[in-house]
Design an enzyme around this catalytic site. Sequence first.
Site, short mmCIF file in Angstrom:
data_model
loop_
_atom_site.label_atom_id
_atom_site.label_comp_id
_atom_site.label_asym_id
_atom_site.label_seq_id
_atom_site.Cartn_x
_atom_site.Cartn_y
_atom_site.Cartn_z
N CYS C 117 0.73 -0.96 -0.25
CA CYS C 117 -0.38 -0.20 -0.14
C CYS C 117 0.87 1.63 -0.42
O CYS C 117 2.06 1.97 0.95
CB CYS C 117 -1.26 -0.10 0.88
SG CYS C 117 -1.64 1.55 0.95
N CYS C 120 -0.63 3.93 1.94
CA CYS C 120 -0.39 3.86 3.70
C CYS C 120 0.03 3.03 4.18
O CYS C 120 0.58 3.23 4.13
CB CYS C 120 -2.81 5.07 4.59
SG CYS C 120 -3.38 3.97 3.55
N SER C 121 -1.15 1.67 4.52
CA SER C 121 -0.96 0.53 4.81
C SER C 121 -1.83 -0.60 4.96
O SER C 121 -2.25 -0.93 6.36
CB SER C 121 -0.46 0.21 6.19
OG SER C 121 -1.11 1.15 7.48
N CYS C 122 -2.83 -0.21 3.96
CA CYS C 122 -3.71 -1.02 3.81
C CYS C 122 -3.96 -2.65 3.79
O CYS C 122 -2.62 -2.36 3.28
CB CYS C 122 -4.66 -0.89 2.54
SG CYS C 122 -4.89 0.97 2.63
#
Lengths: 101, 97, 214
Positions: C117, C120-122
């Site tokens: 991601c 962000c950090s999905c």
Amino acid sequence: MGGIEPFASQPIDRAEHELSEFDKRVDALVNLLSHPSRALMRVDEMRNSIESLPPDEYDRTLYYEKWIHAVAEIMVAKDVIGEEELVLKLADLKEEDGEEA
Amino acid sequence: MSFAPGTRVTVRNDWPEAKGVKVHIRTPHFVRGKTGRIETLIGEFGDPEFLAIGRKDAPKRALYMVVFDRADLFPGTNAHNETMTADLYENWLEAAP
Amino acid sequence: MSGDHHDHLHTHDDHAPVGATEPRPEYARLERAVRELLIAKGVLTAEDIRKQIELMDSRTPAMGAKIVARAWVDPAFKARLMANAKAAADEMGVDTSNSATVVALENTPERHHVVVCTLCSCYPKAILGVPPAWYKSSAYRARTVKEPRKVLAEFGTSLPEGTEIRVVDSTADMRYLVVPMRPAGTEGWSEDRLAALVGRDSMIGTALADTPKN
């Protein structure tokens, strides 16, 4: 982040980090507030708030520190929490921690 | 406008965040202005650019998985047989010439 | 299972677990202030928070490994997983009610998927639990789209030139779960035995499923 320097030239630190109790509580708050049954915030709003941090603050702020910053900002913006009551509460907690308010 | 799988599409070369307005964009910078092809229509979702600022009236947009040749995205890197996908909303896509 | 299961994959000291990093005092206070105000207003209860943390702690990559192992042995389940991963996960007893749409990506000899991601950090938390720190790191997010073969090599994963590497950037409302290839030499194995070969990183795509030990 894709291809962005200096990160694109950095080694990936593969150490496994455990979550702190703080991390878990913040994660829980975000999940509870964004759950459809409450719908008080969305992950989109959280990202927007986090992206608005100044770059130097962004870099030195921990992952879940960013999250709680965003939660506080969104709750105040939506008047779920009053700005003044939050400021007063923080001052109380600071005094409790033994720091000058 | 809807795109069928396989259609070549170009991502809008637009930089709203550079215009001094506080915005939240889910289109990665490295695909803007680049051409790929539609892999699949994922579905319809609220536009995150509206949702990010707490708007309840976010329009629904078709969301596509778009596949790019990695060599096109990062020229000069050794990208033999490498592809990359991004999930992009219809308002960021135009049919490629 | 997940913690033990991963230790043997990465035995270098620099990948050893490290303690949690504590927040700075002003952020610790901010969390407490927000939490206590929300509780005082009846928006949520301390019990809600406790239960949510319990749910988080119960989610580990073992759940994903069970799903992958089932897909390896049951073609009808695999078809359902590929068509609608969230429904297939529900079928396996995973609570995905607060999760975005989950999409399964099948790795084959022709194509290897690796998920990142960049924005962000999905991560498919409902199925795999919390993401590893490296998945959230700026270096992983910046480099995986730019030099995936090199990143995979650092994770000890090298693939034939003929295998297409497909980097999947979860930029929107999808959460991606990689279904790794079933290792050779596992014919006739039970689901439980197979699941033990499916490490977290193989479901992100930075690793393959483990090969059976002789």
